[in-house]
Design a protein around this motif. Structure first.
Motif, PDB file in Angstrom:
ATOM      1  N   ARG A   1       0.867  -1.190   0.000  1.00  0.00           N
ATOM      2  CA  ARG A   1       0.000   0.000   0.000  1.00  0.00           C
ATOM      3  C   ARG A   1       0.890   1.222   0.000  1.00  0.00           C
ATOM      4  O   ARG A   1       1.938   1.231   0.636  1.00  0.00           O
ATOM      5  CB  ARG A   1      -0.874   0.021   1.265  1.00  0.00           C
ATOM      6  CG  ARG A   1      -2.086  -0.854   1.219  1.00  0.00           C
ATOM      7  CD  ARG A   1      -2.838  -0.849   2.540  1.00  0.00           C
ATOM      8  NE  ARG A   1      -2.041  -1.305   3.630  1.00  0.00           N
ATOM      9  CZ  ARG A   1      -1.638  -0.540   4.646  1.00  0.00           C
ATOM     10  NH1 ARG A   1      -1.989   0.714   4.697  1.00  0.00           N
ATOM     11  NH2 ARG A   1      -0.900  -1.038   5.603  1.00  0.00           N
TER      12      ARG A   1
ATOM     13  N   ALA B   1      -7.458   5.710   9.113  1.00  0.00           N
ATOM     14  CA  ALA B   1      -6.488   6.689   9.598  1.00  0.00           C
ATOM     15  C   ALA B   1      -5.100   6.490   9.009  1.00  0.00           C
ATOM     16  O   ALA B   1      -4.235   7.348   9.156  1.00  0.00           O
ATOM     17  CB  ALA B   1      -6.401   6.589  11.126  1.00  0.00           C
ATOM     18  N   ASP B   2      -4.861   5.366   8.355  1.00  0.00           N
ATOM     19  CA  ASP B   2      -3.525   5.075   7.829  1.00  0.00           C
ATOM     20  C   ASP B   2      -3.209   5.995   6.648  1.00  0.00           C
ATOM     21  O   ASP B   2      -4.023   6.109   5.735  1.00  0.00           O
ATOM     22  CB  ASP B   2      -3.495   3.612   7.357  1.00  0.00           C
ATOM     23  CG  ASP B   2      -2.086   3.097   7.197  1.00  0.00           C
ATOM     24  OD1 ASP B   2      -1.175   3.883   6.884  1.00  0.00           O
ATOM     25  OD2 ASP B   2      -1.900   1.882   7.378  1.00  0.00           O
ATOM     26  N   PRO B   3      -2.034   6.634   6.629  1.00  0.00           N
ATOM     27  CA  PRO B   3      -1.711   7.490   5.478  1.00  0.00           C
ATOM     28  C   PRO B   3      -1.509   6.714   4.181  1.00  0.00           C
ATOM     29  O   PRO B   3      -1.710   7.264   3.103  1.00  0.00           O
ATOM     30  CB  PRO B   3      -0.422   8.205   5.905  1.00  0.00           C
ATOM     31  CG  PRO B   3       0.106   7.434   7.031  1.00  0.00           C
ATOM     32  CD  PRO B   3      -1.031   6.758   7.685  1.00  0.00           C
TER      33      PRO B   3
ATOM     34  N   GLY C   1      -7.153  -3.258   4.238  1.00  0.00           N
ATOM     35  CA  GLY C   1      -5.940  -3.832   4.801  1.00  0.00           C
ATOM     36  C   GLY C   1      -5.515  -3.080   6.033  1.00  0.00           C
ATOM     37  O   GLY C   1      -4.786  -3.616   6.860  1.00  0.00           O
ATOM     38  N   SER C   2      -5.961  -1.832   6.167  1.00  0.00           N
ATOM     39  CA  SER C   2      -5.730  -1.124   7.414  1.00  0.00           C
ATOM     40  C   SER C   2      -6.798  -0.045   7.501  1.00  0.00           C
ATOM     41  O   SER C   2      -7.503   0.222   6.542  1.00  0.00           O
ATOM     42  CB  SER C   2      -4.338  -0.536   7.479  1.00  0.00           C
ATOM     43  OG  SER C   2      -4.268   0.679   6.821  1.00  0.00           O
ATOM     44  N   LYS C   3      -6.938   0.561   8.657  1.00  0.00           N
ATOM     45  CA  LYS C   3      -8.073   1.457   8.886  1.00  0.00           C
ATOM     46  C   LYS C   3      -7.917   2.773   8.146  1.00  0.00           C
ATOM     47  O   LYS C   3      -6.882   3.057   7.540  1.00  0.00           O
ATOM     48  CB  LYS C   3      -8.220   1.723  10.386  1.00  0.00           C
ATOM     49  CG  LYS C   3      -8.625   0.488  11.137  1.00  0.00           C
ATOM     50  CD  LYS C   3      -8.950   0.788  12.578  1.00  0.00           C
ATOM     51  CE  LYS C   3      -9.235  -0.508  13.300  1.00  0.00           C
ATOM     52  NZ  LYS C   3      -9.108  -0.394  14.736  1.00  0.00           N
TER      53      LYS C   3
END
Lengths: 313, 459
Positions: free
Chosen positions: B270, B316-318, B312-314
């Motif tokens: 990502r 808030a992830d950049p 794959g992640s929330k």
């Protein structure tokens, strides 16, 4: 019973030095490596592992400990864009290690799955100078009289003395020098995890086992003082607390109690961050602890990276 | 009695019609009565459309993306679980109809150089990307004899668009080392029953991708800021088409057909910046297959559980955009099984259906993380790539999401289609024998390198 590292020291004929060796400390302090910019990435990576990686509210330790480790290794590996020699490394998971040695007429053996092993094509140069090695002759190993030093060790009948890391890899493997061992204490239940002291002892024993097996492959089975000491590093963590260790094998003459000793540098109990709050803690409408990672210590990450770069930079 | 009942109802102080405020002046010239709209709770089509509008307004008005996702997937009903890795026959046609995707064989042409030639000297290779047309045109116009020299000079001239060489020999040795370590050098126990893929191809893929990504991160600054996930979870929930409820207390009502994809790629990368679009948003490169049967004929089964949308992640992830996914086919979809059952043509279908379904789920979830959904269609295309492999054969896919509007109301007037480019599966090597890799196929490696080097034009 005992602080495990002291017992492990006696079993492996090692002298302990607190803190990291000057070579590694030099890499940490070297500004040319640009470790400052990586601090931001390290913070993101910790947030990802501890907060963002799951569809549930908070990931469990079994999930976040390996994820944190993989993310940190990913950042370290990306440095090979800058230092192409770093690509001469290979990670091996689920490596089985076996090494046998005699210590004052007691036959000892280290066996088992030693976590994740990173191998490199080139060995790490020795960290301690010749004078320091000779000075260890004066050092007297702590004995635990009247307690036998093999207390708490499992006694088994060994029918085959397995001896090499060559059992883990076949001959001709290009990445033949063990570089760093990684231990992840990722069990969810606290009693299933090793406590920090025991973890350090485990790290020491496995680092010693790997180094001894390599020494026997390179120099044969006779016990002697090594011309070229073998250095193996070790990092252990439970997802928050990190233990760093650099082990140098100076001698394979382990039967007697005098002579040159092996050296180990241990930097223990380094916190990478203080708290990881997934949901903000609110008491009576006031936010007591905001969500996020608090108390991030960039030095711990710098030491991790320095141990990774050691031997190539 | 009716009069007594009316008295009780009209007691002062008990207002159950909202608009009367005694003493308030009525607006001059404005409507005297409230708008006549359909009821909210009645069992009628008008009431249903009013409820739908209220729901759409609630989602549009949601303050944060997390709130939007929560409202979008709040109502749980039985839905079809779509598995990207499936043994169903001709599943890729069905998946294309569910996701409104056009399949274009082959890889999309990248910028001006589709397949850059391999330099004769020292097996070095110019990585393909889209440089400024001005810089490329003189190089292309020169005579073939000194074309290579000019390209050398071009690259070493270090113009803003100049591309450094990629040493294919070194990458080949990295790939071979990873393969040999996993299959030959490391002593492992015998693989567990039907878990062959976890024994050798799985670790090999992890090693290959991590070492290649690390060594190419110097050429591609997007990779240097990327995030690598091992066995992440990717979920997407959407509506497409309509059906009549067959049995139960809701029998006879017209419901949207709900789908959910829950995917577990082996590896994914990502990145914080989006990949550039391959073709413009409104392009039409083919037809979407129309299938008249119910989805349950595929076979596809209904289940009711949480409606998840996850990249794959929330949120808030950049690193909220996707770059490349790597999928490992499990043992039950091995080539040998299909050949034994005389279904050779279905081998490619497995790769294609995996690519289309996984990439649709990933790109659509990325779009939802940016606030788009079926009523608020995407304003820019979302592009991601995937590699589907069984350890030896590799198939490459590139997906461009042009539209999220797949529900029954929005798809009627929607001219846009999603596009998926895909190749057939090709072997990376022939066999590993005695510490040597025989028959290494450079084309597959070059395609993989192209994928990893893909980045937005401004980087």
């Amino acid at each position: 019973v005992f602080p495990g590292v002291r017992q492990a020291q006696w079993l492996t004929k090692t002298k302990l030095v607190e803190g990291l060796p000057p070579a590694v400390q030099g890499i940490v302090d070297n500004p040319a490596l640009g470790l400052q910019e990586l601090e931001e990435r390290a913070r993101h990576v910790v947030s990802h592992a501890r907060l963002w990686d799951t569809t549930e509210v908070a990931p469990r330790r079994e999930k976040y400990c390996p994820v944190l480790f993989e993310n940190l290794i990913h950042i370290c590996r990306l440095m090979s864009g800058k230092y192409p020699a770093l690509s001469k490394r290979m990670l091996a998971r689920n490596c089985r290690i076996a090494a046998t040695w005699e210590r004052e007429s007691i036959l000892l053996q280290v066996r088992g799955l030693s976590g994740v092993l990173m191998n490199s094509m080139t060995p790490i140069p020795p960290v301690a100078s010749k004078e320091e090695i000779l000075a260890t002759k004066e050092h007297v190993l702590e004995t635990f009289y009247p307690i036998a030093p093999t207390i708490d060790l499992q006694e088994v009948n060994v029918y085959k003395e397995l001896n090499d890391t060559g059992q883990c890899f076949r001959d001709g493997y290009p990445y033949s020098h063990p570089h760093t061992l990684f231990f992840l204490e990722s069990a969810n239940v606290r009693t299933d995890r090793f406590r920090p002291e025991q973890l350090r002892a485990k790290m020491l024993m496995f680092a010693f086992g790997n180094a001894l097996a390599k020494a026997r492959v390179l120099h044969g089975n006779d016990p002697k003082v090594l011309e070229q000491p073998i250095v193996v590093q070790s990092i252990g963590t439970d997802g928050q607390l990190f233990q760093f260790m650099v082990f140098q094998l100076n001698t394979t003459d382990l039967v007697s109690n005098d002579g040159v000793k092996n050296l180990v540098w241990i930097d223990s109990d380094q916190n990478l961050y203080e708290r990881a709050q997934c949901v903000p803690e609110v008491k009576k409408g006031v936010v007591m602890k905001p969500a996020g990672i608090s108390g991030f210590q960039p030095d711990t990450f710098k030491k991790f990276l320095a141990l990774y770069l050691h031997g190539t930079v | 009695m009716a009069a007594l009942g009316a008295w009780r109802v009209l007691r002062p102080g008990r207002r159950w019609f909202s608009e009367t405020v005694p003493g308030a002046p009525s607006p001059p010239g404005g409507p005297l009565y409230p708008p006549v709209v359909a009821s909210i709770t009645a069992k009628s089509k008008a009431a249903k459309s009013r409820r739908l509008q209220r729901f759409n307004q609630r989602v549009h008005a949601a303050a944060t993306v997390e709130e939007k996702l929560r409202l979008y997937g709040k109502l749980q009903r039985p839905k079809y679980t779509v598995y990207p890795q499936t043994f169903a026959l001709n599943a890729d046609r069905w998946y294309r109809s569910f996701t409104r995707t056009v399949l274009v064989p082959g890889m999309p042409p990248r910028g001006t150089a589709a397949k850059p030639p391999v330099g004769a000297a020292g097996a070095t290779l110019e990585a393909g990307r889209a440089p400024e047309p001005g810089a490329e045109a003189p190089a292309a116009a020169e005579a073939p004899g000194d074309a290579e020299a000019s390209r050398d000079a071009e690259a070493s001239g270090a113009a803003a668009g100049a591309v450094p060489y990629v040493d294919i020999g070194e990458l080949r040795s990295l790939a071979c080392d990873a393969l040999l370590q996993e299959s030959f050098y490391q002593n492992k126990k015998r693989p567990f029953l039907y878990r062959d893929q976890d024994h050798t191809p799985g670790p090999f893929l992890t090693q290959l991708v991590s070492t290649l990504a690390a060594s190419l991160s110097g050429r591609n600054p997007l990779l240097a800021a990327s995030s690598l996930d091992l066995s992440p979870e990717v979920n997407y929930y959407w509506h497409h088409g309509e059906e009549v409820v067959v049995h139960g207390h809701r029998k006879g009502r017209v419901d949207p057909v709900r789908f959910q994809i829950d995917d577990n790629p082996h590896l994914q990368i990502r990145v914080p910046k989006q990949l550039p679009e391959v073709v413009p948003l409104e392009s039409d490169l083919g037809d979407v297959p129309v299938i008249d049967h119910k989805p349950s004929k595929l076979p596809l089964f209904k289940k009711q559980y949480e409606n998840k949308v996850f990249i794959g992640s929330k949120v808030a992830d950049p690193c909220c955009y996707g770059h490349t996914q790597f999928h490992l086919l499990p043992d039950r979809l091995k080539r040998e099984r299909f050949i034994r059952d005389r279904l050779e043509d279905q081998i490619e279908v497995v790769y294609r259906s995996n690519g289309i379904a996984s990439l649709f789920a990933w790109t659509a979830a990325q779009a939802m993380y940016q606030g788009f959904w079926s009523e608020a269609d995407v304003t820019r295309p979302f592009v991601s790539q995937a590699v589907v492999t069984d350890g030896k054969y590799f198939a490459f896919f590139c997906y461009q999401l042009n539209t999220l509007a797949l529900s029954a109301e929005t798809v009627r007037n929607n001219p846009r289609k999603n596009i998926c480019w895909g190749t057939d599966s090709k072997p990376l090597y022939d066999i590993v024998e005695d510490g040597n890799v025989k028959g290494f196929n450079d084309e597959v490696l070059i395609q993989l390198v192209h994928f990893l080097l893909n980045r937005p034009k401004e980087l």
